[in-house]
Design an enzyme around this catalytic site. Sequence first.
Site, mmCIF file in Angstrom:
data_model
loop_
_atom_site.group_PDB
_atom_site.id
_atom_site.type_symbol
_atom_site.label_atom_id
_atom_site.label_comp_id
_atom_site.label_asym_id
_atom_site.label_seq_id
_atom_site.Cartn_x
_atom_site.Cartn_y
_atom_site.Cartn_z
ATOM 1 C CB SER A 172 55.471 81.173 -55.204
ATOM 2 O OG SER A 172 55.125 81.814 -56.462
ATOM 3 C CE1 TYR A 191 50.099 82.159 -53.207
ATOM 4 C CE2 TYR A 191 51.310 83.386 -54.673
ATOM 5 C CZ TYR A 191 50.882 82.091 -54.390
ATOM 6 O OH TYR A 191 51.556 80.965 -54.843
HETATM 7 N N1 LIG Z 1 49.431 78.281 -60.228
HETATM 8 C C1 LIG Z 1 50.559 79.314 -60.115
HETATM 9 O O1 LIG Z 1 51.035 80.044 -61.038
HETATM 10 C C2 LIG Z 1 51.280 78.976 -58.892
HETATM 11 C C3 LIG Z 1 52.634 79.437 -58.787
HETATM 12 C C4 LIG Z 1 53.348 79.320 -57.801
HETATM 13 C C5 LIG Z 1 53.106 78.328 -56.632
HETATM 14 N N2 LIG Z 1 51.655 78.186 -56.743
HETATM 15 C C6 LIG Z 1 51.211 77.132 -55.725
HETATM 16 O O2 LIG Z 1 51.039 75.982 -55.962
HETATM 17 C C7 LIG Z 1 50.349 75.099 -55.052
HETATM 18 C C8 LIG Z 1 49.231 74.647 -55.877
HETATM 19 O O3 LIG Z 1 48.327 75.474 -56.593
HETATM 20 P P1 LIG Z 1 47.765 75.343 -58.159
HETATM 21 O O4 LIG Z 1 48.239 76.205 -58.906
HETATM 22 O O5 LIG Z 1 47.468 73.879 -58.253
HETATM 23 O O6 LIG Z 1 46.290 75.673 -57.613
HETATM 24 P P2 LIG Z 1 44.788 75.054 -57.445
HETATM 25 O O7 LIG Z 1 44.458 74.165 -58.743
HETATM 26 O O8 LIG Z 1 43.655 75.967 -57.091
HETATM 27 O O9 LIG Z 1 45.179 73.972 -56.383
HETATM 28 C C9 LIG Z 1 45.290 74.255 -55.113
HETATM 29 C C10 LIG Z 1 45.037 73.184 -54.085
HETATM 30 O O10 LIG Z 1 45.080 73.444 -52.774
HETATM 31 C C11 LIG Z 1 44.022 73.182 -52.024
HETATM 32 N N3 LIG Z 1 43.579 73.466 -50.830
HETATM 33 C C12 LIG Z 1 43.151 75.111 -50.836
HETATM 34 N N4 LIG Z 1 43.136 75.242 -49.497
HETATM 35 C C13 LIG Z 1 43.103 74.028 -48.676
HETATM 36 C C14 LIG Z 1 43.243 73.821 -47.437
HETATM 37 N N5 LIG Z 1 42.653 74.629 -46.482
HETATM 38 N N6 LIG Z 1 43.273 72.245 -46.967
HETATM 39 C C15 LIG Z 1 43.595 71.408 -47.913
HETATM 40 N N7 LIG Z 1 43.543 71.759 -49.307
HETATM 41 C C16 LIG Z 1 43.567 73.026 -49.605
HETATM 42 C C17 LIG Z 1 42.888 72.707 -53.079
HETATM 43 O O11 LIG Z 1 41.999 71.641 -52.898
HETATM 44 P P3 LIG Z 1 40.404 71.943 -52.109
HETATM 45 O O12 LIG Z 1 40.039 73.252 -52.561
HETATM 46 O O13 LIG Z 1 39.729 70.745 -52.356
HETATM 47 O O14 LIG Z 1 40.985 71.802 -50.685
HETATM 48 C C18 LIG Z 1 43.682 72.483 -54.419
HETATM 49 O O15 LIG Z 1 43.776 71.018 -54.562
HETATM 50 C C19 LIG Z 1 49.595 76.487 -54.186
HETATM 51 O O16 LIG Z 1 50.550 76.163 -52.956
HETATM 52 C C20 LIG Z 1 50.174 77.567 -54.700
HETATM 53 O O17 LIG Z 1 50.558 78.685 -54.023
HETATM 54 C C21 LIG Z 1 50.968 78.184 -57.878
#
Ligand SMILES: NC(=O)c1ccc[n+]([C@@H]2O[C@H](COP(=O)([O-])OP(=O)(O)OC[C@H]3O[C@@H](n4cnc5c(N)ncnc54)[C@H](OP(=O)(O)O)[C@@H]3O)[C@@H](O)[C@H]2O)c1
Length: 234
Positions: A143, A155
Amino acid sequence: MGSHTGGEGRVLLITGASSGIGAATARMASAGGWRLVLAARSLQALQALAQELGGPERALAVQCDVTEWEQQQRMVQLAVEAFGGIDAAFANAGFGGPRGFLNDTPEHWREMILTNIYGAALTIRASVPALTERRGQLILTSSVAGRRVIAGSLYSCTKHAVTAMGEAARQDLHGTGVRVTLIEPGMTDTPFFDQRPQDALLDEDIARAVLYAITQPAHVDVNEILIRPTAQEG
Ligand SMILES: NC(=O)c1ccc[n+]([C@@H]2O[C@H](COP(=O)([O-])OP(=O)(O)OC[C@H]3O[C@@H](n4cnc5c(N)ncnc54)[C@H](OP(=O)(O)O)[C@@H]3O)[C@@H](O)[C@H]2O)c1
């Protein structure tokens, strides 16, 4: 030296594929000819996505809590059984929480650390043998918060660990032909946020960066991609 403009049947495993960046990457990669292994805890969402992407010959849904080593081993085993190997593994599962060291709960902290750090490390451990066989690629979602420190954000600390993990893995895997890419998104409009952000990136903007990284020729190792929405200052 081979050059890949698309997937051509190659296999991409994604954790956190049930939603947001992971699901968008699955859709874009599938359109480019990749076969997908879709992992997360929400099996129904994964199955619906696998169906949308063409069913079992094109996409396999595997329930996996990334904090559980046995489930990660099973995920890779099922992938290899179904598709014969793995060309790229995208350790993307993760979540955030409220800022402030007096906010959030210790239990939520534990889950976040286990998911974001330990889970990513277990995905590396589980997938590297298969990736080595194919001279494949590892992609980790860090991130912008893993590049700068955000006040009161545990985080942000977990994502600094992921940034370090990408570089540690790159050096460890040197000589195997396995390449390592860190994806460092800024604010991206996904269910990560309870209140959806304005002027943010779209999940497909990050998917495009992942596809860029995994479609380079074998001698090109894209190590980091940091992307902010134009409107984001910090
Ligand atoms: N959105 C942003 O602004 C942003 C910015 C920088 C980085 N990120 C990173 O991008 C990645 C994806 O996030 P996103 O923004 O796409 O959010 P999201 O839509 O909430 O997706 C998160 C995913 O992680 C899965 N997950 C969470 N805990 C898990 C576990 N214990 N085992 C397996 N799967 C798990 C969730 O699926 P289930 O709940 O079905 O398990 C979901 O598919 C994350 O690492 C986040 O930190 C996001």
